[in-house]
Scaffold this active site. Structure first.
Site, PDB file in Angstrom:
ATOM      1  N   ASP A  54       0.775  -1.215   0.020  1.00 10.08           N
ATOM      2  CA  ASP A  54       0.105   0.084  -0.081  1.00 10.08           C
ATOM      3  C   ASP A  54       0.949   1.332   0.047  1.00 10.08           C
ATOM      4  OD1 ASP A  54      -2.692   1.663   0.398  1.00 10.08           O
ATOM      5  OD2 ASP A  54      -1.540   2.073   2.293  1.00 10.08           O
ATOM      6  N   TYR A  59       2.712  10.335   0.232  1.00  6.71           N
ATOM      7  CA  TYR A  59       3.956   9.682   1.143  1.00  6.71           C
ATOM      8  C   TYR A  59       5.065  10.271   0.482  1.00  6.71           C
ATOM      9  CZ  TYR A  59       0.237   6.524   2.925  1.00  6.71           C
ATOM     10  OH  TYR A  59      -0.920   5.992   3.634  1.00  6.71           O
ATOM     11  N   LYS A  85      -3.672   6.067  -3.691  1.00 11.52           N
ATOM     12  CA  LYS A  85      -4.868   6.669  -3.322  1.00 11.52           C
ATOM     13  C   LYS A  85      -5.054   7.709  -4.218  1.00 11.52           C
ATOM     14  CE  LYS A  85      -3.741   5.113   1.610  1.00 11.52           C
ATOM     15  NZ  LYS A  85      -2.459   4.440   1.141  1.00 11.52           N
TER      16      LYS A  85
END
Length: 334
Positions: A54, A59, A85
């Site tokens: 994930d 990030y 995401k």
């Protein structure tokens, strides 16, 4: 239970391993993580049979996706499951500083919240390029909700609903550009709201269904009844169940510290590590597909796997319920 045991979501047929690797640390979460450490974490996870990974554009301000894409590039596409995401469009910005949003040395792309139809598609297309994948398996709407947006929540929720964000996600699924979509959030209430307006498949819930917190139990039961899969993240509640003083990304209040100490004492009485109990507990719920745990290097990955696969006494969970430390109706590992 082994970390590499496969579990399949009935509706979408997406397969996840019981344990997944969260890749926020690949984005230099809290401190710089050399690429060699990220590669070591990935290889240790892969060697243990973990095939679920994930990440998110947020990030490291795109660094995590770039690193994970490189690491996955040598593997057969059918051999792993990857989620990323949407909800933030990463925009070039030379003013990005040496530390932003908890990430050290972020890349020069500033996140701009955008949950609209076009914003979702722009974010997804950029992630395809960074990951080197035409079709990531799962796409989560990242950090929608009042915890993140406060008084701006209604504005961003309208982008996702009336503004076509959910429509874009449905379109990507219909076109087989993704296999499943849902939310990746720290609050279960916003998933409850989303279920009523969108055809959700799988969601990632961080920190709200854990050994320490089961206020979301009725929500989890409802997801199981409706065939909605939940991937649990934040099983250590930001670290307090793994030995740190942090809870929900801040200093833990006294009542939380006291509850953790009670759990720690109960674990010690049964010869169980608190970390093992924390990682194993959420997986017992029928809505849970897997538990994603972040790690910075191979040593941390191996420690997490060791806790995840630790054999616990059959009486342990009963004792926790007798002491009022977990909900009476919470499913527990066999």
């Amino acid at each position: 239970m082994k970390a590499g045991d496969q579990r399949i979501h009935a509706r979408s047929t997406v397969a996840v391993t019981a344990m997944g690797l969260g890749c926020a640390q690949m984005g230099n979460l809290y401190r710089v993580t050399p690429y060699a450490e990220s590669a070591g974490a990935f290889e240790a996870a892969w060697d243990a049979g973990i095939r679920t990974f994930d990440t998110a554009p947020f990030y490291g301000y795109t660094r995590s996706e770039l690193r994970l894409g490189t690491l996955l590039g040598e593997r057969a596409r059918a051999s792993y499951t990857v989620s990323t995401k949407v909800g933030r469009v990463m925009t070039p910005d030379p003013s990005v500083g040496p530390e932003e949003d908890g990430f050290a040395a972020p890349l020069p792309f500033r996140p701009v919240f955008d949950y609209s139809h076009d914003g979702i598609l722009r974010s997804f297309e950029a992630s395809q390029s960074r990951l080197g994948l035409l079709a990531p398996d799962i796409l989560y709407v990242h950090d929608i909700g009042r915890v993140t947006h406060g008084e701006r929540h209604a504005h961003y929720w309208a982008q996702l609903t009336a503004g076509g964000g959910f429509r874009a996600l449905s379109r990507l699924r219909e076109e087989a550009a993704i296999r499943a979509f849902g939310l990746g959030v720290n609050e279960f209430e916003i998933i409850e709201a989303a279920i009523e307006v969108a055809d959700i498949d799988i969601c990632m819930l961080a920190g709200r269904y854990t050994l320490l917190e089961q206020a979301s139990l009725a929500f989890m039961d409802a997801c199981a009844a409706r065939g909605i899969g939940i991937v649990i993240a934040g099983a250590f509640n930001s670290g307090i169940l793994a030995g740190s003083s942090k809870f929900n990304y801040g200093d833990a209040p006294a009542e939380i510290v006291a509850r953790v100490e009670a759990l720690r004492g109960a674990c010690a009485a049964e010869g169980v590590s608190l970390q093992a109990a924390a990682l194993q507990f959420p997986l017992a719920h029928p809505a849970t597909l897997g538990v994603v745990s972040g790690a910075r290097n191979a040593q941390q990955v191996r420690a997490n796997i060791g806790w995840f696969e630790e054999q616990l006494p059959a009486t342990f969970w009963t004792r926790l319920k007798e002491r009022g430390l977990i909900a009476d109706s919470a499913p527990v590992p066999a």
